[in-house]
Design an enzyme around this catalytic site. Structure first.
Site, PDB file in Angstrom:
ATOM      1  N   LYS A 151      64.778  19.783   6.306  1.00 13.11           N
ATOM      2  CA  LYS A 151      64.459  20.601   5.143  1.00 13.11           C
ATOM      3  C   LYS A 151      64.125  19.681   3.977  1.00 13.11           C
ATOM      4  CE  LYS A 151      67.432  22.076   2.245  1.00 13.11           C
ATOM      5  NZ  LYS A 151      68.574  22.035   1.326  1.00 13.11           N
ATOM      6  N   ASP A 180      67.647  23.752  10.214  1.00 13.84           N
ATOM      7  CA  ASP A 180      68.438  24.360   9.157  1.00 13.84           C
ATOM      8  C   ASP A 180      69.873  24.156   9.621  1.00 13.84           C
ATOM      9  OD1 ASP A 180      70.099  26.185   7.706  1.00 13.84           O
ATOM     10  OD2 ASP A 180      68.269  27.135   6.997  1.00 13.84           O
ATOM     11  N   HIS A 181      70.587  23.228   8.999  1.00 16.85           N
ATOM     12  CA  HIS A 181      71.873  22.829   9.596  1.00 16.85           C
ATOM     13  C   HIS A 181      72.899  23.968   9.602  1.00 16.85           C
ATOM     14  CE1 HIS A 181      73.288  22.028   5.460  1.00 16.85           C
ATOM     15  NE2 HIS A 181      74.504  22.039   5.947  1.00 16.85           N
ATOM     16  N   LYS A 185      76.117  25.466  12.636  1.00 16.83           N
ATOM     17  CA  LYS A 185      77.549  25.679  12.399  1.00 16.83           C
ATOM     18  C   LYS A 185      78.103  26.673  13.416  1.00 16.83           C
ATOM     19  CE  LYS A 185      77.300  24.815   7.404  1.00 16.83           C
ATOM     20  NZ  LYS A 185      78.161  23.691   7.092  1.00 16.83           N
ATOM     21  N   HIS A 243      69.382  28.443   3.958  1.00 15.55           N
ATOM     22  CA  HIS A 243      70.704  28.660   4.561  1.00 15.55           C
ATOM     23  C   HIS A 243      71.187  30.113   4.431  1.00 15.55           C
ATOM     24  CE1 HIS A 243      70.494  24.430   4.812  1.00 15.55           C
ATOM     25  NE2 HIS A 243      71.025  24.117   3.656  1.00 15.55           N
ATOM     26  N   LYS A 343      76.502  25.578  -7.532  1.00 15.37           N
ATOM     27  CA  LYS A 343      77.242  24.316  -7.620  1.00 15.37           C
ATOM     28  C   LYS A 343      78.262  24.471  -8.746  1.00 15.37           C
ATOM     29  CE  LYS A 343      74.161  21.565  -5.179  1.00 15.37           C
ATOM     30  NZ  LYS A 343      74.568  21.085  -3.863  1.00 15.37           N
TER      31      LYS A 343
HETATM   32  P1  NDP Z   1      66.889   8.980   1.031  1.00 14.33           P
HETATM   33  O1  NDP Z   1      66.104   8.843  -0.213  1.00 14.33           O
HETATM   34  O2  NDP Z   1      68.289   8.480   1.055  1.00 14.33           O
HETATM   35  O3  NDP Z   1      66.107   8.223   2.203  1.00 14.33           O
HETATM   36  C1  NDP Z   1      64.705   8.323   2.382  1.00 14.33           C
HETATM   37  C2  NDP Z   1      64.278   7.424   3.521  1.00 14.33           C
HETATM   38  O4  NDP Z   1      62.887   7.486   3.687  1.00 14.33           O
HETATM   39  C3  NDP Z   1      64.641   5.981   3.319  1.00 14.33           C
HETATM   40  O5  NDP Z   1      65.050   5.470   4.571  1.00 14.33           O
HETATM   41  C4  NDP Z   1      63.338   5.356   2.901  1.00 14.33           C
HETATM   42  O6  NDP Z   1      63.426   4.030   3.351  1.00 14.33           O
HETATM   43  C5  NDP Z   1      62.339   6.167   3.716  1.00 14.33           C
HETATM   44  N1  NDP Z   1      60.977   6.155   3.177  1.00 14.33           N
HETATM   45  C6  NDP Z   1      59.863   5.916   3.889  1.00 14.33           C
HETATM   46  N2  NDP Z   1      58.773   6.003   3.148  1.00 14.33           N
HETATM   47  C7  NDP Z   1      59.191   6.307   1.916  1.00 14.33           C
HETATM   48  C8  NDP Z   1      58.501   6.527   0.697  1.00 14.33           C
HETATM   49  N3  NDP Z   1      57.174   6.476   0.615  1.00 14.33           N
HETATM   50  N4  NDP Z   1      59.245   6.806  -0.389  1.00 14.33           N
HETATM   51  C9  NDP Z   1      60.602   6.883  -0.315  1.00 14.33           C
HETATM   52  N5  NDP Z   1      61.284   6.669   0.830  1.00 14.33           N
HETATM   53  C10 NDP Z   1      60.584   6.395   1.937  1.00 14.33           C
HETATM   54  O7  NDP Z   1      66.807  10.511   1.470  1.00 14.33           O
HETATM   55  P2  NDP Z   1      67.823  11.319   2.378  1.00 14.33           P
HETATM   56  O8  NDP Z   1      68.213  10.491   3.542  1.00 14.33           O
HETATM   57  O9  NDP Z   1      68.874  11.893   1.533  1.00 14.33           O
HETATM   58  O10 NDP Z   1      66.927  12.544   2.835  1.00 14.33           O
HETATM   59  C11 NDP Z   1      65.886  12.421   3.771  1.00 14.33           C
HETATM   60  C12 NDP Z   1      65.280  13.791   4.023  1.00 14.33           C
HETATM   61  O11 NDP Z   1      66.271  14.623   4.588  1.00 14.33           O
HETATM   62  C13 NDP Z   1      64.822  14.473   2.739  1.00 14.33           C
HETATM   63  O12 NDP Z   1      63.645  15.176   2.990  1.00 14.33           O
HETATM   64  C14 NDP Z   1      65.941  15.435   2.411  1.00 14.33           C
HETATM   65  O13 NDP Z   1      65.468  16.587   1.760  1.00 14.33           O
HETATM   66  C15 NDP Z   1      66.443  15.797   3.806  1.00 14.33           C
HETATM   67  N6  NDP Z   1      67.856  16.180   3.792  1.00 14.33           N
HETATM   68  C16 NDP Z   1      68.810  15.316   3.339  1.00 14.33           C
HETATM   69  C17 NDP Z   1      70.145  15.688   3.332  1.00 14.33           C
HETATM   70  C18 NDP Z   1      71.211  14.745   2.891  1.00 14.33           C
HETATM   71  O14 NDP Z   1      72.387  15.136   2.944  1.00 14.33           O
HETATM   72  N7  NDP Z   1      70.901  13.522   2.491  1.00 14.33           N
HETATM   73  C19 NDP Z   1      70.571  17.038   3.791  1.00 14.33           C
HETATM   74  C20 NDP Z   1      69.482  17.843   4.300  1.00 14.33           C
HETATM   75  C21 NDP Z   1      68.184  17.408   4.275  1.00 14.33           C
HETATM   76  P3  NDP Z   1      62.502   2.825   2.926  1.00 14.33           P
HETATM   77  O15 NDP Z   1      62.450   2.860   1.430  1.00 14.33           O
HETATM   78  O16 NDP Z   1      63.221   1.670   3.509  1.00 14.33           O
HETATM   79  O17 NDP Z   1      61.203   3.105   3.581  1.00 14.33           O
HETATM   80  C1  BG6 Z   2      72.105  21.121   1.836  1.00 11.51           C
HETATM   81  C2  BG6 Z   2      71.782  21.168   0.371  1.00 11.51           C
HETATM   82  O1  BG6 Z   2      71.039  21.619   2.592  1.00 11.51           O
HETATM   83  O2  BG6 Z   2      73.251  21.929   2.074  1.00 11.51           O
HETATM   84  C3  BG6 Z   2      72.960  20.682  -0.452  1.00 11.51           C
HETATM   85  O3  BG6 Z   2      70.661  20.340   0.116  1.00 11.51           O
HETATM   86  C4  BG6 Z   2      74.196  21.465  -0.120  1.00 11.51           C
HETATM   87  O4  BG6 Z   2      72.700  20.773  -1.843  1.00 11.51           O
HETATM   88  C5  BG6 Z   2      74.412  21.480   1.381  1.00 11.51           C
HETATM   89  O5  BG6 Z   2      75.294  20.846  -0.749  1.00 11.51           O
HETATM   90  C6  BG6 Z   2      75.537  22.425   1.746  1.00 11.51           C
HETATM   91  O6  BG6 Z   2      75.832  22.265   3.091  1.00 11.51           O
HETATM   92  P1  BG6 Z   2      77.292  22.530   3.636  1.00 11.51           P
HETATM   93  O7  BG6 Z   2      77.160  22.319   5.105  1.00 11.51           O
HETATM   94  O8  BG6 Z   2      78.183  21.524   2.959  1.00 11.51           O
HETATM   95  O9  BG6 Z   2      77.624  23.918   3.241  1.00 11.51           O
END
Ligand code: NDP
Ligand code: BG6
Length: 499
Positions: A151, A180-181, A185, A243, A343
């Site tokens: 997502k 969609d995590h 669940k 969600h 939140k």
């Molecule tokens: P981060 O910003 O922590 O990580 C992004 C990753 O993408 C890095 O590994 C980065 O590594 C890589 N990357 C590659 N190309 C690019 C670029 N052009 N610009 C920026 N980063 C780049 O994000 P998250 O891990 O938090 O999230 C990743 C995806 O998962 C997002 O779309 C987010 O919406 C989704 N998501 C995240 C959740 C979470 O809990 N974190 C929950 C649900 C969904 P490098 O810079 O080394 O290339």
């Molecule tokens: C993510 C949202 O998809 O779900 C977060 O980006 C949110 O903002 C999270 O906190 C909630 O997930 P859970 O499993 O903790 O209810």
């Protein structure tokens, strides 16, 4: 039962938060529980430079924070982890990636089955598949190729449709898995079992007997380090569009003919398409948008949303949504569904409350107890049924009591986390718990009027951090002589507030 093939799991965005905090720990737990095949490999891909060893050490740190780790198994698990740095946006680097995948396949005797997991910024969700296709990594001639999209799937209806179009140029729908995590669940899935494996609930599961339904997705945390992302998203896109609407689908759908990806997802989409389109009157009267403001909570001063890192100090992004909606079909005609998510609410709790209609003629007391079924998604996962019983003593007054079941009572059962369950299903090729394109579109279609409404001037209500949101959200129910439940982290404690 579907089998889990030997495969290579390629994670794009491997240096990021999702990979480190969710994906790798989930894969480690599946490995420890012997749920992964003997031969498998995980190849992390992003732009940052790491050797395989440095990548392993980075990921281990996070897993080690879990007290229950087994060092020997962790070292063995790490032997399956590899890393490849590429410029994800540059098609020329994909030849290098292809060679690396082939080498791992040959060394590990994998069968060219490859799962591509997109855990990158969404701007790359159409770029990476295109570049994979440019080097033939979408072709299934020598093993399956699956594409997992995290997502957000689009930021509105138009962008979701255009993302689909770009994915379909290179991958077929059955190769695409939209995560969609919430669907991973255990307690969300249990709604289907509760409804369709028991004969006592289904006859009552309709507008003849149900007065109203509440769905709450409350979080105590603020936006933490994700202010930059969240400000462009808000609670509507972050939680409600995906969600909460998926939870609504589980509560409201018709029974599927069988539990498989097609039947299940056919029913999900049918009910989502029945969501009554929001009119201007609904937007003005049945929608409450709020944003948290500074407050003292448990002796700590919590900052306002506008003071969070990455958030502009004049932001009008909603951190709270309350919404009353209806489902236009025979089963649910006239039954209001009240949704709220936010939140910095008092506690973290996700639950569905089914309020049954009161008896038509209350013979025992004027204020007859309510029958309600609480389906607790998290925490203290379980079910509680409230009903009336005779108040001991003289007379015939009725008193509300409850029966409850807690998953923690099933001592022998360790619940899989959502990501563990979904990763397993991905490796099996079971799409039942993944959102299909038509369902994602139906959700965007439903929320699009809200997104349009927010482009103009709209009321945004402040609420103190640590409270249950704007007072207007209470009025939303009180107006109909209904009330929100004020849940606590323990399923059965309803009338006290955690300090
Ligand atoms: P981060 O910003 O922590 O990580 C992004 C990753 O993408 C890095 O590994 C980065 O590594 C890589 N990357 C590659 N190309 C690019 C670029 N052009 N610009 C920026 N980063 C780049 O994000 P998250 O891990 O938090 O999230 C990743 C995806 O998962 C997002 O779309 C987010 O919406 C989704 N998501 C995240 C959740 C979470 O809990 N974190 C929950 C649900 C969904 P490098 O810079 O080394 O290339
Ligand atoms: C993510 C949202 O998809 O779900 C977060 O980006 C949110 O903002 C999270 O906190 C909630 O997930 P859970 O499993 O903790 O209810």
């Amino acid at each position: 039962m579907s089998v889990i093939d030997t495969s290579c799991i390629v994670i794009f965005g491997a240096s990021g938060d999702l990979t480190q905090r969710m994906l790798i720990p989930a894969l480690y737990h599946l490995y420890v529980d012997q749920k992964l095949p003997k031969s498998f490999a995980i190849l992390g891909v992003s732009r940052s430079i790491y050797s395989d060893q440095a990548f392993r050490s980075k990921l281990i740190k996070n897993i080690k924070s879990d007290k229950k780790i087994n060092e020997e198994l962790l070292n063995k698990f790490c032997e399956h982890l590899f890393y490849q740095a590429i410029n994800t946006s540059d098609v020329n680097d994909y030849t290098l990636l292809k060679k690396r995948i082939s080498r791992i396949n040959a060394d590990r005797e994998l069968k060219n089955n490859t799962l591509f997991y997109l855990a990158t910024p969404p701007s790359l969700y159409s770029v990476i598949p295109e570049h994979l296709a440019a080097v033939g990594l979408n072709e299934e001639t020598d093993g399956w190729k699956r594409l997992v999209v995290e997502k957000p799937f689009g930021s509105d209806l138009k962008s979701a449709v255009s993302l689909d179009e770009s994915l379909y140029r290179h991958f077929q729908e059955q190769q695409i898995y939209r995560i969609d995590h919430y669907l991973g669940k255990e307690t969300v899935q249990n709604m289907l079992v509760l409804r369709f494996a028991n004969s006592i609930f289904e006859p009552l599961w309709n507008g003849r007997y149900i007065d109203y339904v509440e769905v709450t997705g409350a979080e105590a945390l603020g936006v933490e380090q994700r202010g930059g992302y969240y400000d462009g998203s808000g609670a509507m896109r972050d939680m409600l569009q995906n969600h909460l609407l998926q939870v609504i689908a589980m509560v409201a759908m018709e029974p599927p003919a069988v539990i498989n990806a097609k039947s299940m997802r056919d029913e999900v989409v049918k009910v989502l398409q029945c969501l009554k389109p929001l009119s201007q009157d609904d937007l003005e009267n049945n929608l409450v948008l709020g944003q948290y403001i500074q407050s003292q909570v448990r002796g700590k001063c919590l900052p306002a949303y506008r003071e969070e890192e990455g958030v502009p100090n004049n932001s009008r992004t909603e951190t709270y949504v309350g919404l009353k909606l209806f489902i236009n079909n025979w089963r649910w005609d006239g039954v209001p569904f009240y949704l709220r998510t936010g939140k910095r609410l008092p506690t973290r709790v996700t639950e569905v409350v089914i309020h049954f209609k009161k008896t038509p003629h209350p013979v025992f007391s004027a204020d007859a107890p309510e029958n309600k079924l609480i389906i607790r998604i998290q925490p203290d996962e379980g079910i509680m049924l409230g009903f009336g019983l005779k108040e001991p003593g003289a007379g015939f007054d009725a008193k509300e009591v409850a029966m409850d079941f807690h998953y923690s009572d099933l001592k022998e059962t360790e619940l899989l986390t959502a990501y563990e369950r979904l990763l397993l299903d991905l490796l099996k090729g079971d799409a039942t718990l993944f959102a299909r394109s038509d369902a994602v579109r139906a959700c965007w279609d439903f929320v699009q009027p809200i997104l349009d409404y927010q482009k103009k001037s709209f009321p945004l209500h402040g609420y103190a951090s640590g409270t249950w949101g704007p007072i207007e959200a209470e009025k939303l129910l009180n107006r109909d002589n209904h009330e929100w439940r004020f849940p606590c982290k323990n399923l059965t404690d309803t009338d006290y507030c955690e300090l």
